[in-house]
Design a protein around this motif. Structure first.
Motif, PDB file in Angstrom:
ATOM      1  N   GLU A 246     -40.086  53.071 -27.270  1.00 21.05           N
ATOM      2  CA  GLU A 246     -40.947  53.852 -27.909  1.00 21.05           C
ATOM      3  C   GLU A 246     -42.164  53.229 -28.560  1.00 21.05           C
ATOM      4  OE1 GLU A 246     -40.681  57.304 -31.286  1.00 21.05           O
ATOM      5  OE2 GLU A 246     -39.390  57.757 -29.300  1.00 21.05           O
ATOM      6  N   ARG A 247     -43.007  53.604 -28.618  1.00 23.06           N
ATOM      7  CA  ARG A 247     -44.356  53.079 -29.381  1.00 23.06           C
ATOM      8  C   ARG A 247     -44.160  53.011 -30.803  1.00 23.06           C
ATOM      9  NH1 ARG A 247     -50.149  53.555 -27.223  1.00 23.06           N
ATOM     10  NH2 ARG A 247     -48.785  54.489 -25.681  1.00 23.06           N
ATOM     11  N   LEU A 248     -44.488  51.754 -31.262  1.00 26.65           N
ATOM     12  CA  LEU A 248     -44.302  51.428 -32.696  1.00 26.65           C
ATOM     13  C   LEU A 248     -45.394  51.780 -33.230  1.00 26.65           C
ATOM     14  CD1 LEU A 248     -42.707  47.977 -32.522  1.00 26.65           C
ATOM     15  CD2 LEU A 248     -41.806  49.730 -32.705  1.00 26.65           C
ATOM     16  N   LYS A 249     -45.294  52.282 -34.571  1.00 28.31           N
ATOM     17  CA  LYS A 249     -46.193  52.398 -35.566  1.00 28.31           C
ATOM     18  C   LYS A 249     -47.075  51.278 -35.802  1.00 28.31           C
ATOM     19  CE  LYS A 249     -43.993  56.230 -38.454  1.00 28.31           C
ATOM     20  NZ  LYS A 249     -43.762  56.732 -39.561  1.00 28.31           N
TER      21      LYS A 249
ATOM     22  N   LYS B  42     -46.702  46.944 -36.394  1.00 34.43           N
ATOM     23  CA  LYS B  42     -47.140  46.141 -35.383  1.00 34.43           C
ATOM     24  C   LYS B  42     -47.973  45.110 -36.158  1.00 34.43           C
ATOM     25  CE  LYS B  42     -47.633  48.296 -31.303  1.00 34.43           C
ATOM     26  NZ  LYS B  42     -48.768  48.859 -30.220  1.00 34.43           N
TER      27      LYS B  42
ATOM     28  N   SER C 265     -43.534  43.906 -32.178  1.00 37.33           N
ATOM     29  CA  SER C 265     -44.418  44.474 -31.058  1.00 37.33           C
ATOM     30  C   SER C 265     -43.296  45.237 -30.110  1.00 37.33           C
ATOM     31  CB  SER C 265     -45.139  43.590 -30.393  1.00 37.33           C
ATOM     32  OG  SER C 265     -44.371  42.867 -29.449  1.00 37.33           O
ATOM     33  N   GLU C 266     -43.472  46.118 -29.110  1.00 33.23           N
ATOM     34  CA  GLU C 266     -42.835  46.781 -28.204  1.00 33.23           C
ATOM     35  C   GLU C 266     -42.349  45.629 -27.363  1.00 33.23           C
ATOM     36  OE1 GLU C 266     -45.856  47.979 -28.986  1.00 33.23           O
ATOM     37  OE2 GLU C 266     -45.544  50.014 -29.374  1.00 33.23           O
ATOM     38  N   GLU C 267     -43.076  44.661 -26.848  1.00 32.58           N
ATOM     39  CA  GLU C 267     -42.710  43.677 -26.114  1.00 32.58           C
ATOM     40  C   GLU C 267     -41.901  42.688 -26.584  1.00 32.58           C
ATOM     41  OE1 GLU C 267     -42.744  42.033 -22.498  1.00 32.58           O
ATOM     42  OE2 GLU C 267     -43.820  43.665 -22.957  1.00 32.58           O
TER      43      GLU C 267
ATOM     44  N   ARG D 221     -38.721  44.732 -26.001  1.00 34.63           N
ATOM     45  CA  ARG D 221     -38.143  44.919 -24.772  1.00 34.63           C
ATOM     46  C   ARG D 221     -37.711  43.251 -24.269  1.00 34.63           C
ATOM     47  NH1 ARG D 221     -39.438  47.850 -20.796  1.00 34.63           N
ATOM     48  NH2 ARG D 221     -40.806  48.849 -21.831  1.00 34.63           N
TER      49      ARG D 221
ATOM     50  N   THR E 170     -35.565  53.536 -29.700  1.00 32.83           N
ATOM     51  CA  THR E 170     -36.750  54.094 -30.734  1.00 32.83           C
ATOM     52  C   THR E 170     -36.437  53.453 -32.203  1.00 32.83           C
ATOM     53  OG1 THR E 170     -36.101  56.171 -29.799  1.00 32.83           O
ATOM     54  CG2 THR E 170     -37.355  56.184 -31.771  1.00 32.83           C
TER      55      THR E 170
END
Length: 181
Positions: free
Chosen positions: A55-58, A62, A67-69, A72, A104
């Motif tokens: 899920e996208r982070l605030k 960031k 980061s999402e990456e 992941r 999340t």
């Protein structure tokens, strides 16, 4: 004066822990597999692999370096090193249950301090059928999950990934227990 600052900071940290607990409570839900009397581990049986969705982070977390990456990469590394196939969303959509591990991370930055309260949750989402309806429409639901809360200094947000990694290892162990390689 320094004693007053330390007391104020200690009080603020207690509030952050409380907020993190509220995040966890609010984001928790009953596992669908548990509600049906099936162990979450059993819901993993027969899966050929899983996709990973972060899920996208605030923006504020960031800016602190998470980061999402990065999440992941950590999640997929554990899955692959455990021998679990990481599917693309397209590959997962071609399977009967469309399994994906959904990560999340909720965060709240203290305005006056360099801390984040956070909660995270891992859910294995799958398509399931309602057996009492003859047409058996399929719905996405969580069949396995883990969650955690904590507080991290603004310069230590990368450490949040360690908690997520620990739960991904639990997932991998459960997956491999019912799908031996």
């Amino acid at each position: 004066m320094n004693t007053l600052r330390l007391q104020h900071r200690s009080a603020w940290m207690k509030h952050l822990v409380l907020i993190a607990g509220i995040f966890l409570y609010a984001s928790s839900g009953m596992n669908a597999a548990l509600g049906a009397g099936v162990s979450p581990k059993e819901s993993l049986r027969g899966l050929q692999g899983v996709a990973v969705v972060i899920e996208r982070l605030k923006p504020d977390i960031k800016e602190a370096g998470l980061s999402e990456e990065k999440i992941r990469t950590a999640v997929e590394l554990i899955l692959r090193s455990s021998g679990i196939r990481v599917l693309s969303i397209e590959e997962a959509s071609l399977t009967a249950s469309f399994p994906y591990l959904y990560v999340t991370l909720n965060s709240l930055k203290a305005k006056s301090y360099d801390f984040f309260a956070y909660s995270f949750r891992l859910d294995l989402m799958q398509l399931v059928s309602l057996t009492h309806i003859s047409a058996q429409p399929k719905l996405f639901t969580s069949t396995w999950n883990r969650q955690g809360v904590g507080i991290a200094g603004i310069d230590k947000v990368a450490g949040i990934i360690r908690g997520i990694e620990s739960d991904v290892k639990d997932f991998a162990n459960d997956f491999l227990a019912v799908n031996p390689r």
